[in-house]
Design an enzyme around this catalytic site. Structure first.
Site, PDB file in Angstrom:
ATOM      1  N   GLY A  12      -9.527   3.862 -12.605  1.00 27.90           N
ATOM      2  CA  GLY A  12      -8.301   4.171 -12.866  1.00 27.90           C
ATOM      3  C   GLY A  12      -7.783   5.602 -12.355  1.00 27.90           C
ATOM      4  N   ASN A  14      -4.802   5.260 -10.405  1.00 25.57           N
ATOM      5  CA  ASN A  14      -3.843   5.252 -10.557  1.00 25.57           C
ATOM      6  C   ASN A  14      -3.545   5.367 -11.730  1.00 25.57           C
ATOM      7  OD1 ASN A  14      -2.387   4.869  -7.972  1.00 25.57           O
ATOM      8  ND2 ASN A  14      -4.822   3.532  -7.689  1.00 25.57           N
ATOM      9  N   LEU A  94      -3.139 -12.437 -11.954  1.00 26.44           N
ATOM     10  CA  LEU A  94      -2.035 -12.795 -13.706  1.00 26.44           C
ATOM     11  C   LEU A  94      -2.083 -14.296 -14.163  1.00 26.44           C
ATOM     12  CD1 LEU A  94       0.711 -10.158 -12.757  1.00 26.44           C
ATOM     13  CD2 LEU A  94      -1.711 -10.292 -14.317  1.00 26.44           C
ATOM     14  N   ASN A 108       1.932  -4.131  -8.636  1.00 27.98           N
ATOM     15  CA  ASN A 108       0.961  -3.787  -8.122  1.00 27.98           C
ATOM     16  C   ASN A 108       1.218  -2.791  -6.922  1.00 27.98           C
ATOM     17  OD1 ASN A 108      -1.745  -4.356  -7.819  1.00 27.98           O
ATOM     18  ND2 ASN A 108      -0.867  -5.937  -6.579  1.00 27.98           N
ATOM     19  N   HIS A 110      -1.173  -2.435  -3.624  1.00 30.88           N
ATOM     20  CA  HIS A 110      -2.354  -2.736  -2.567  1.00 30.88           C
ATOM     21  C   HIS A 110      -2.432  -1.488  -1.685  1.00 30.88           C
ATOM     22  CE1 HIS A 110      -4.404  -5.735  -1.028  1.00 30.88           C
ATOM     23  NE2 HIS A 110      -4.114  -5.284   0.073  1.00 30.88           N
ATOM     24  N   GLN A 179      -3.693   9.931  -0.263  1.00 28.41           N
ATOM     25  CA  GLN A 179      -2.291  10.312   0.961  1.00 28.41           C
ATOM     26  C   GLN A 179      -1.094   9.979   0.690  1.00 28.41           C
ATOM     27  OE1 GLN A 179      -4.012  10.859   4.860  1.00 28.41           O
ATOM     28  NE2 GLN A 179      -4.394  12.984   4.382  1.00 28.41           N
ATOM     29  N   GLU A 181      -1.856   5.699  -2.720  1.00 27.54           N
ATOM     30  CA  GLU A 181      -1.664   5.362  -3.491  1.00 27.54           C
ATOM     31  C   GLU A 181      -1.200   6.181  -4.796  1.00 27.54           C
ATOM     32  OE1 GLU A 181      -5.327   3.020  -4.662  1.00 27.54           O
ATOM     33  OE2 GLU A 181      -5.487   2.652  -2.368  1.00 27.54           O
TER      34      GLU A 181
HETATM   35  C1  GRF Z   1      -6.750   0.915  -5.555  1.00 26.05           C
HETATM   36  O1  GRF Z   1      -7.395   1.032  -4.957  1.00 26.05           O
HETATM   37  C2  GRF Z   1      -5.305   0.130  -6.142  1.00 26.05           C
HETATM   38  O2  GRF Z   1      -5.204   0.213  -4.782  1.00 26.05           O
HETATM   39  C3  GRF Z   1      -6.491  -1.806  -6.177  1.00 26.05           C
HETATM   40  O3  GRF Z   1      -7.881  -0.951  -6.729  1.00 26.05           O
HETATM   41  C4  GRF Z   1      -7.202  -0.064  -6.646  1.00 26.05           C
HETATM   42  C5  GRF Z   1      -7.342   0.794  -7.930  1.00 26.05           C
HETATM   43  O4  GRF Z   1      -8.427   2.016  -8.677  1.00 26.05           O
HETATM   44  N1  GRF Z   1      -5.581  -2.217  -6.273  1.00 26.05           N
HETATM   45  P1  GRF Z   1      -8.386   3.059 -10.037  1.00 26.05           P
HETATM   46  O5  GRF Z   1      -9.014   1.501 -10.538  1.00 26.05           O
HETATM   47  O6  GRF Z   1      -6.759   2.765  -9.795  1.00 26.05           O
HETATM   48  O7  GRF Z   1      -9.065   3.925  -9.336  1.00 26.05           O
END
Ligand code: GRF
Length: 209
Positions: A12, A14, A94, A108, A110, A179, A181
């Site tokens: 988590g 992100n 999904l 999403n 990626h 850097q 995400e």
């Molecule tokens: C990230 O690398 C994202 O790009 C991918 O899954 C990972 C999730 O990491 N889709 P987190 O759970 O947000 O730490």
């Protein structure tokens, strides 16, 4: 106020970037109404609870069939009446009905520059392993709308990240997160919250940007 539903499976980070972004004002006019995980023990759930956000678990293990699980996911998501669903490390394909009901309202993240290193089987460390194997000098991350394909929806934002000779998949993964995400995810949500994103013919334009 943009009502966000965040779907997670793992650590988590992100999700944390979104929580922090709302708190710091990088993301305006947005509220996370719920965080749903398909894994009971996902650390992302702790992050949500700490931030006072409502959480839920919808796990495949609790349902006899894939259909019943997908139904629960669809109901669980619709119940919240989200304006936008964010997949933040959600490792479930999904259900089609969910994608149909929320066209251009699911995003999403990626960890590569789509269309490189994406599609079926490209998730987690595998993406970075393949990037290193190919010897690319730049990789990065992409925020995109989710359509019925795999990583094939309209691209909202991308950010490039340098690959260094000494990189391991783990080191590269961390750099791409820090850097790219954690920056473009909050940025994309803010653009959507402000109504600055439009989609035409599978292409995203940023209004006034
Ligand atoms: C990230 O690398 C994202 O790009 C991918 O899954 C990972 C999730 O990491 N889709 P987190 O759970 O947000 O730490």
């Amino acid at each position: 106020m943009l009502r966000l539903l965040v779907l997670v499976s793992g650590g988590g980070t992100n999700l944390q970037a979104i929580i922090d972004g709302i708190e710091s004002g990088i993301i305006e006019d947005t509220r996370i109404v719920k965080v749903i995980s398909n894994k009971k023990d996902a650390y992302a759930l702790e992050r949500a609870k700490k931030a006072g956000i409502d959480t839920g678990v919808i796990s495949r293990k609790d349902y006899d069939t894939k259909e019943a699980f997908e139904d629960a996911l669809l109901r669980g998501a619709s119940e919240v009446k989200p304006d936008l669903i964010v997949l933040a490390g959600f490792l479930v394909v999904l259900p089609e009905a969910l994608v149909e009901n929320f066209e251009n309202r699911i995003i999403n993240i990626h960890p590569s520059l789509i269309p490189s290193f994406c599609g079926k089987g490209f998730y987690g460390l595998k993406v970075h392993e393949e990037a290193l194997k190919r010897g690319v000098k730049l990789t990065g991350a992409t925020v995109h709308f989710v359509d019925k394909g795999c990583d094939s929806g309209p691209i909202i934002l991308q950010k490039a990240v340098e690959v260094l000779e000494s990189d391991t998949p783990e080191i590269l993964q961390k750099r791409v997160m820090e850097q790219a995400e954690w920056k473009i995810m909050p940025e994309a949500i803010n653009l959507i919250a402000k109504g600055k994103i439009s989609v035409n013919d599978g292409h995203v334009s940023v209004v006034g940007g």
